[in-house]
Design an enzyme around this catalytic site. Structure first.
Site, PDB file in Angstrom:
ATOM      1  N   TYR A 108      19.274  29.359   9.103  1.00  0.00           N
ATOM      2  CA  TYR A 108      17.992  29.917   9.551  1.00  0.00           C
ATOM      3  C   TYR A 108      17.844  29.834  11.066  1.00  0.00           C
ATOM      4  O   TYR A 108      18.138  28.804  11.666  1.00  0.00           O
ATOM      5  CB  TYR A 108      16.824  29.143   8.941  1.00  0.00           C
ATOM      6  CG  TYR A 108      16.559  29.460   7.492  1.00  0.00           C
ATOM      7  CD1 TYR A 108      16.173  30.735   7.096  1.00  0.00           C
ATOM      8  CD2 TYR A 108      16.676  28.466   6.536  1.00  0.00           C
ATOM      9  CE1 TYR A 108      15.922  31.013   5.761  1.00  0.00           C
ATOM     10  CE2 TYR A 108      16.421  28.735   5.199  1.00  0.00           C
ATOM     11  CZ  TYR A 108      16.047  30.008   4.820  1.00  0.00           C
ATOM     12  OH  TYR A 108      15.791  30.268   3.503  1.00  0.00           O
ATOM     13  N   LYS A 153       0.847  -1.197   0.000  1.00  0.00           N
ATOM     14  CA  LYS A 153       0.000   0.000   0.000  1.00  0.00           C
ATOM     15  C   LYS A 153       0.885   1.251   0.000  1.00  0.00           C
ATOM     16  O   LYS A 153       2.090   1.164   0.287  1.00  0.00           O
ATOM     17  CB  LYS A 153      -0.920  -0.011   1.223  1.00  0.00           C
ATOM     18  CG  LYS A 153      -0.194   0.079   2.553  1.00  0.00           C
ATOM     19  CD  LYS A 153      -1.121  -0.191   3.727  1.00  0.00           C
ATOM     20  CE  LYS A 153      -0.357  -0.084   5.039  1.00  0.00           C
ATOM     21  NZ  LYS A 153      -1.070  -0.733   6.149  1.00  0.00           N
TER      22      LYS A 153
END
Ligand SMILES: *Cc1c(COP(=O)(O)O)cnc(C)c1O
Length: 365
Positions: free
Chosen positions: A254, A35
């Site tokens: 950052y 899946k």
């Protein structure tokens, strides 16, 4: 533009894992769960890599269609059944067995025409997961209704464990509920996922439905118990695209979340959360640079992340980086640092990444 990050899939490891599973499953059939695009590995690549699989278990009808369109005739089990009459017809025509898990699905079966061959179903028992399936006390009525259906053949009972992955939590409660139903109606059954396959042979039944182990992932929330040999199929690889010297006291990237306490050499790796590497991986998350184990520093950005090169000799632009999926760096470690499940890391990689296959059978054609 040159892509710096890629996924490598080791098909020899895939086949090796499946053989290990087969051995443990003994007389039970082992269905590889594919899946969600084979847990992010690519449905058709994985299906083609396991030509001798006993079966595949999946959820999306399009995946069933894709398998059959590509000539793959391996038995398929639809883990959640179907949602409408058109899919029901396709399930029959494309020869897939399905799980029957709800009243509305049963009503659909009661209206369906009889096709050339009966639709084979596994009746889902809710043994404690409490999402889908019928409660044990509903079974007599449901079984009677199924028996009356010409278009359908009942193969057995199915259930799914909620806590098999946690070795500190036992599956006895669910197992007792389910096995009483199995005893009472004397039907074949399918219950085991990867964790149950390893921890409890009573659960193996007619079909074990095995996902994580096929891909070499540890199905437990604890470290893998000793004595097993499962190998990572996927490795996420990138390269050094830049370097930066930090002076003591200088901050990186950052948010300036990392500050050097001494002069440091930083490697910039051409991979980030835009590729699917977890944004939540903090300073300290392990990475391999040219085979050397080192660590992420600072915040992961969209297309770049930084690693500590102190103590790593003679690194140059283009040197290889492994982010997970190596004997020296299991995906479980990245999972633990980032708080993202291994399977979620694999499913979360962007489909844009190039994929390279290794360990393919040599072709003598
Ligand atoms: C996903 C799934 C499995 C496989 O689980 P793993 O823990 O990955 O082995 C088995 N059964 C059902 C119903 C599933 O949805």
């Amino acid at each position: 533009m040159h892509t710096t990050t890629r996924v490598q899939l080791d098909l020899a490891a895939l086949r090796h894992n499946y053989q290990q599973i087969r051995q443990i499953a003994g007389a039970s059939r082992a269905f590889a769960v594919v899946k969600s695009d084979a847990y992010g590995h690519g449905l058709l690549r994985i299906a083609a890599g396991l030509p001798d699989a006993d079966g595949f278990a999946l959820i999306q009808m399009d995946d069933l269609r894709a398998l059959r369109e590509n000539g793959i005739q391996t038995p398929v089990l639809l883990l959640e059944g179907v949602m409408n009459a058109a899919d029901l017809q396709d399930a029959c025509l494309l020869n897939a067995d399905m799980v029957l898990r709800s009243e509305s699905q049963l009503q659909m079966l009661e209206c369906m025409p009889v096709y050339a061959q009966p639709l084979k179903i596994w009746l889902k028992v809710n043994s404690g997961m409490n999402r889908f399936g019928f409660r044990p006390e509903q079974l007599p009525g449901i079984l009677q209704r199924i028996e009356a259906l010409k278009a359908v053949r009942l193969c057995g009972l199915m259930t799914h464990f909620a806590c098999a992955d946690d070795l500190d939590s036992d599956i006895e409660g669910q197992w007792q509920v389910f096995s009483q139903a199995v005893q009472r109606y004397q039907l074949p059954f399918t219950a085991a996922n990867s964790a149950a396959l390893l921890r409890d042979a009573r659960t193996h039944g007619a079909i074990a439905r095995v996902g994580s182990l096929v891909y070499g992932n540890n199905p437990f929330s604890q470290p893998m118990p000793a004595g097993y040999d499962f190998r990572p199929v996927m490795s996420l690889q990138s390269e050094i695209i830049g370097m930066s010297h930090l002076q003591a006291g200088e901050a990186l990237g950052y948010g300036a979340t990392f500050t050097a306490d001494k002069p440091m050499l930083i490697g910039l790796v051409g991979c980030g959360y835009g590729d699917g590497y977890p944004y939540t991986a903090p300073t300290g998350t392990p990475v391999l640079v040219k085979g050397n184990r080192t660590r992420v520093v600072g915040k992961v950005a969209m297309n770049v992340m930084a690693v500590d090169l102190s103590g790593v000799d003679a690194i140059k632009l283009g040197d290889p980086v492994v982010l997970w999926g190596d004997s020296q760096l299991q995906i479980a470690e990245v999972s633990q640092y980032s708080g993202v499940l291994s399977e979620a890391l694999e499913c979360g990689l962007t489909k844009r990444l190039p994929v390279c296959l290794i360990g393919e059978e040599p072709s003598f054609a």
